[in-house]
Scaffold this motif. Structure first.
Motif, PDB file in Angstrom:
ATOM      1  N   ASP A   5       0.817  -1.218   0.000  1.00 24.39           N
ATOM      2  CA  ASP A   5       0.000   0.000   0.000  1.00 24.39           C
ATOM      3  C   ASP A   5       0.850   1.266   0.000  1.00 24.39           C
ATOM      4  N   GLU A   6       1.956   1.233   0.720  1.00 22.06           N
ATOM      5  CA  GLU A   6       2.813   2.416   0.804  1.00 22.06           C
ATOM      6  C   GLU A   6       3.950   2.388  -0.217  1.00 22.06           C
ATOM      7  N   LYS A   7       3.832   1.483  -1.177  1.00 20.32           N
ATOM      8  CA  LYS A   7       4.722   1.394  -2.337  1.00 20.32           C
ATOM      9  C   LYS A   7       6.188   1.113  -1.989  1.00 20.32           C
ATOM     10  N   TYR A   8       6.399   0.348  -0.914  1.00 22.14           N
ATOM     11  CA  TYR A   8       7.748  -0.124  -0.619  1.00 22.14           C
ATOM     12  C   TYR A   8       8.092  -1.290  -1.543  1.00 22.14           C
ATOM     13  N   ILE A   9       7.083  -2.104  -1.853  1.00 23.53           N
ATOM     14  CA  ILE A   9       7.231  -3.217  -2.801  1.00 23.53           C
ATOM     15  C   ILE A   9       6.030  -3.210  -3.738  1.00 23.53           C
ATOM     16  N   LYS A  10       6.167  -3.886  -4.874  1.00 25.51           N
ATOM     17  CA  LYS A  10       5.070  -3.923  -5.851  1.00 25.51           C
ATOM     18  C   LYS A  10       4.237  -5.189  -5.754  1.00 25.51           C
ATOM     19  N   SER A  11       4.835  -6.286  -5.263  1.00 25.00           N
ATOM     20  CA  SER A  11       4.145  -7.566  -5.268  1.00 25.00           C
ATOM     21  C   SER A  11       4.530  -8.371  -4.037  1.00 25.00           C
ATOM     22  N   ASP A  12       3.681  -9.318  -3.697  1.00 22.22           N
ATOM     23  CA  ASP A  12       3.996 -10.224  -2.588  1.00 22.22           C
ATOM     24  C   ASP A  12       4.395 -11.607  -3.092  1.00 22.22           C
ATOM     25  N   LYS A  13       4.732 -11.706  -4.384  1.00 20.46           N
ATOM     26  CA  LYS A  13       5.074 -13.001  -4.971  1.00 20.46           C
ATOM     27  C   LYS A  13       6.485 -13.002  -5.539  1.00 20.46           C
ATOM     28  N   CYS A  14       7.152 -14.117  -5.317  1.00 16.66           N
ATOM     29  CA  CYS A  14       8.484 -14.356  -5.887  1.00 16.66           C
ATOM     30  C   CYS A  14       8.366 -14.677  -7.378  1.00 16.66           C
ATOM     31  N   PRO A  15       9.479 -14.638  -8.120  1.00 13.74           N
ATOM     32  CA  PRO A  15       9.442 -15.036  -9.529  1.00 13.74           C
ATOM     33  C   PRO A  15       8.978 -16.484  -9.739  1.00 13.74           C
ATOM     34  N   ASN A  16       9.163 -17.345  -8.728  1.00 12.90           N
ATOM     35  CA  ASN A  16       8.712 -18.731  -8.866  1.00 12.90           C
ATOM     36  C   ASN A  16       7.243 -18.909  -8.487  1.00 12.90           C
ATOM     37  N   GLY A  17       6.549 -17.804  -8.170  1.00 15.43           N
ATOM     38  CA  GLY A  17       5.112 -17.857  -7.912  1.00 15.43           C
ATOM     39  C   GLY A  17       4.727 -17.997  -6.455  1.00 15.43           C
ATOM     40  N   ARG A  18       5.672 -18.272  -5.589  1.00 14.76           N
ATOM     41  CA  ARG A  18       5.354 -18.426  -4.177  1.00 14.76           C
ATOM     42  C   ARG A  18       5.229 -17.061  -3.506  1.00 14.76           C
ATOM     43  N   LYS A  19       4.359 -17.001  -2.507  1.00 16.19           N
ATOM     44  CA  LYS A  19       4.176 -15.751  -1.767  1.00 16.19           C
ATOM     45  C   LYS A  19       5.249 -15.627  -0.695  1.00 16.19           C
ATOM     46  N   ILE A  20       5.464 -14.402  -0.256  1.00 15.80           N
ATOM     47  CA  ILE A  20       6.387 -14.169   0.850  1.00 15.80           C
ATOM     48  C   ILE A  20       5.580 -13.804   2.086  1.00 15.80           C
ATOM     49  N   GLN A  21       6.208 -13.949   3.224  1.00 13.48           N
ATOM     50  CA  GLN A  21       5.541 -13.614   4.479  1.00 13.48           C
ATOM     51  C   GLN A  21       6.536 -12.942   5.413  1.00 13.48           C
ATOM     52  N   ILE A  22       5.992 -12.176   6.363  1.00 12.99           N
ATOM     53  CA  ILE A  22       6.815 -11.498   7.356  1.00 12.99           C
ATOM     54  C   ILE A  22       6.407 -12.036   8.720  1.00 12.99           C
ATOM     55  N   SER A  23       7.384 -12.529   9.473  1.00  9.82           N
ATOM     56  CA  SER A  23       7.091 -13.060  10.804  1.00  9.82           C
ATOM     57  C   SER A  23       6.916 -11.910  11.791  1.00  9.82           C
ATOM     58  N   SER A  24       6.498 -12.236  12.999  1.00  9.59           N
ATOM     59  CA  SER A  24       6.252 -11.205  14.011  1.00  9.59           C
ATOM     60  C   SER A  24       7.530 -10.478  14.430  1.00  9.59           C
ATOM     61  N   ASP A  25       8.692 -11.114  14.200  1.00  7.95           N
ATOM     62  CA  ASP A  25       9.957 -10.440  14.535  1.00  7.95           C
ATOM     63  C   ASP A  25      10.575  -9.715  13.333  1.00  7.95           C
ATOM     64  N   GLY A  26       9.846  -9.650  12.215  1.00  7.67           N
ATOM     65  CA  GLY A  26      10.312  -8.884  11.056  1.00  7.67           C
ATOM     66  C   GLY A  26      11.134  -9.659  10.058  1.00  7.67           C
ATOM     67  N   GLU A  27      11.229 -10.974  10.211  1.00  6.45           N
ATOM     68  CA  GLU A  27      11.999 -11.780   9.260  1.00  6.45           C
ATOM     69  C   GLU A  27      11.121 -12.141   8.050  1.00  6.45           C
ATOM     70  N   VAL A  28      11.658 -11.944   6.869  1.00  6.38           N
ATOM     71  CA  VAL A  28      10.937 -12.236   5.632  1.00  6.38           C
ATOM     72  C   VAL A  28      11.327 -13.635   5.166  1.00  6.38           C
ATOM     73  N   SER A  29      10.336 -14.398   4.736  1.00  6.02           N
ATOM     74  CA  SER A  29      10.607 -15.738   4.216  1.00  6.02           C
ATOM     75  C   SER A  29       9.606 -16.061   3.120  1.00  6.02           C
ATOM     76  N   GLU A  30       9.927 -17.104   2.397  1.00 12.32           N
ATOM     77  CA  GLU A  30       9.068 -17.599   1.319  1.00 12.32           C
ATOM     78  C   GLU A  30       8.080 -18.561   1.935  1.00 12.32           C
ATOM     79  N   SER A  31       6.793 -18.378   1.654  1.00 11.95           N
ATOM     80  CA  SER A  31       5.798 -19.303   2.204  1.00 11.95           C
ATOM     81  C   SER A  31       5.714 -20.546   1.336  1.00 11.95           C
TER      82      SER A  31
END
Length: 98
Positions: free
Chosen positions: A70-96
């Motif tokens: 929404d605030e235009k930090y990123i354009k998409s929540d999907k990786c090039p391989n089609g999987r979504k990414i997620q952010i844990s409660s401690d701020g770590e980003v991972s592939e779901s």
């Protein structure tokens, strides 16, 4: 007659060689495409991780994926391989998983 032309046998041999080369090359290309998408996903996760840190510095809270979009930090929540990414409660980003 002294005509310079290919015989039918020569043409068939050339077509056979081209066919064999294609059978060897095409599976390798598809295998490398998957590896490229996975490497692209690793890079995307690292980019989103940096954007999470930037958002956290500006707003003093860990964002959700939707807030980053929404605030235009990123354009998409999907990786090039089609999987979504997620952010844990401690701020770590991972592939779901899905």
């Amino acid at each position: 007659m002294n005509e310079k032309a290919f015989t039918l046998i020569e043409m068939l041999i050339v077509l056979m060689v081209i066919s064999v080369l294609l059978l060897i090359v095409i599976p390798n290309i598809t295998k490398h495409n998957g590896m490229i998408n996975n490497k692209g996903c690793e890079a995307f996760v690292n980019t989103v991780q940096a954007q999470v840190k930037a958002y956290e510095m500006e707003h003093n809270e860990i964002p959700t994926i939707q807030q980053l979009i929404d605030e235009k930090y990123i354009k998409s929540d999907k990786c090039p391989n089609g999987r979504k990414i997620q952010i844990s409660s401690d701020g770590e980003v991972s592939e779901s998983g899905a």
